[in-house]
Design a protein around this motif. Sequence first.
Motif, PDB file in Angstrom:
ATOM      1  N   ARG A   1       0.831  -1.207   0.000  1.00  0.00           N
ATOM      2  CA  ARG A   1       0.000   0.000   0.000  1.00  0.00           C
ATOM      3  C   ARG A   1       0.864   1.255   0.000  1.00  0.00           C
ATOM      4  NH1 ARG A   1      -3.040   0.678   5.399  1.00  0.00           N
ATOM      5  NH2 ARG A   1      -2.795  -1.536   5.116  1.00  0.00           N
ATOM      6  N   TYR A   2       1.889   1.283   0.841  1.00  0.00           N
ATOM      7  CA  TYR A   2       2.760   2.451   0.929  1.00  0.00           C
ATOM      8  C   TYR A   2       3.644   2.586  -0.313  1.00  0.00           C
ATOM      9  CZ  TYR A   2       1.194   1.989   5.699  1.00  0.00           C
ATOM     10  OH  TYR A   2       0.411   1.878   6.819  1.00  0.00           O
ATOM     11  N   PHE A   3       4.040   1.455  -0.883  1.00  0.00           N
ATOM     12  CA  PHE A   3       4.852   1.474  -2.096  1.00  0.00           C
ATOM     13  C   PHE A   3       4.059   2.084  -3.257  1.00  0.00           C
ATOM     14  CE2 PHE A   3       6.421  -0.627  -5.979  1.00  0.00           C
ATOM     15  CZ  PHE A   3       7.741  -0.236  -5.921  1.00  0.00           C
ATOM     16  N   VAL A   4       2.813   1.667  -3.419  1.00  0.00           N
ATOM     17  CA  VAL A   4       1.975   2.184  -4.501  1.00  0.00           C
ATOM     18  C   VAL A   4       1.670   3.661  -4.276  1.00  0.00           C
ATOM     19  CG1 VAL A   4      -0.304   2.000  -5.585  1.00  0.00           C
ATOM     20  CG2 VAL A   4       1.001  -0.058  -5.063  1.00  0.00           C
ATOM     21  N   GLN A   5       1.403   4.063  -3.034  1.00  0.00           N
ATOM     22  CA  GLN A   5       1.158   5.473  -2.740  1.00  0.00           C
ATOM     23  C   GLN A   5       2.381   6.319  -3.059  1.00  0.00           C
ATOM     24  OE1 GLN A   5      -0.005   5.694   1.354  1.00  0.00           O
ATOM     25  NE2 GLN A   5      -2.127   5.117   0.954  1.00  0.00           N
ATOM     26  N   GLY A   6       3.555   5.823  -2.759  1.00  0.00           N
ATOM     27  CA  GLY A   6       4.773   6.566  -3.039  1.00  0.00           C
ATOM     28  C   GLY A   6       5.003   6.733  -4.529  1.00  0.00           C
ATOM     29  N   VAL A   7       4.749   5.697  -5.286  1.00  0.00           N
ATOM     30  CA  VAL A   7       4.907   5.777  -6.741  1.00  0.00           C
ATOM     31  C   VAL A   7       3.872   6.717  -7.332  1.00  0.00           C
ATOM     32  CG1 VAL A   7       4.741   4.457  -8.882  1.00  0.00           C
ATOM     33  CG2 VAL A   7       6.006   3.527  -6.942  1.00  0.00           C
ATOM     34  N   ALA A   8       2.633   6.655  -6.844  1.00  0.00           N
ATOM     35  CA  ALA A   8       1.566   7.500  -7.368  1.00  0.00           C
ATOM     36  C   ALA A   8       1.807   8.977  -7.012  1.00  0.00           C
ATOM     37  CB  ALA A   8       0.221   7.049  -6.822  1.00  0.00           C
TER      38      ALA A   8
END
Length: 67
Positions: free
Chosen positions: A54-61
């Motif tokens: 979840r945090y990885f995807v938020q960071g990329v987005a």
Amino acid sequence: MTRWLWPLLVTHSQKFKVIQVALSDFTTALWNAMFAMTVIAIIIPVLILLSLQRYFVQGVANTGIKE
């Protein structure tokens, strides 16, 4: 060999050897043991990525958003 050059230069002790260099040193052993070590080396980062996905995807987005 060139991808392992930096870890080989930085680590001066067998105690601090990274897993990729250890696997490349293990090439003369049995294939079954080498595959088992590779699976163990892959499982740990995958479990960390899945638990923090979840945090990885938020960071990329969020990297593409300008405020």
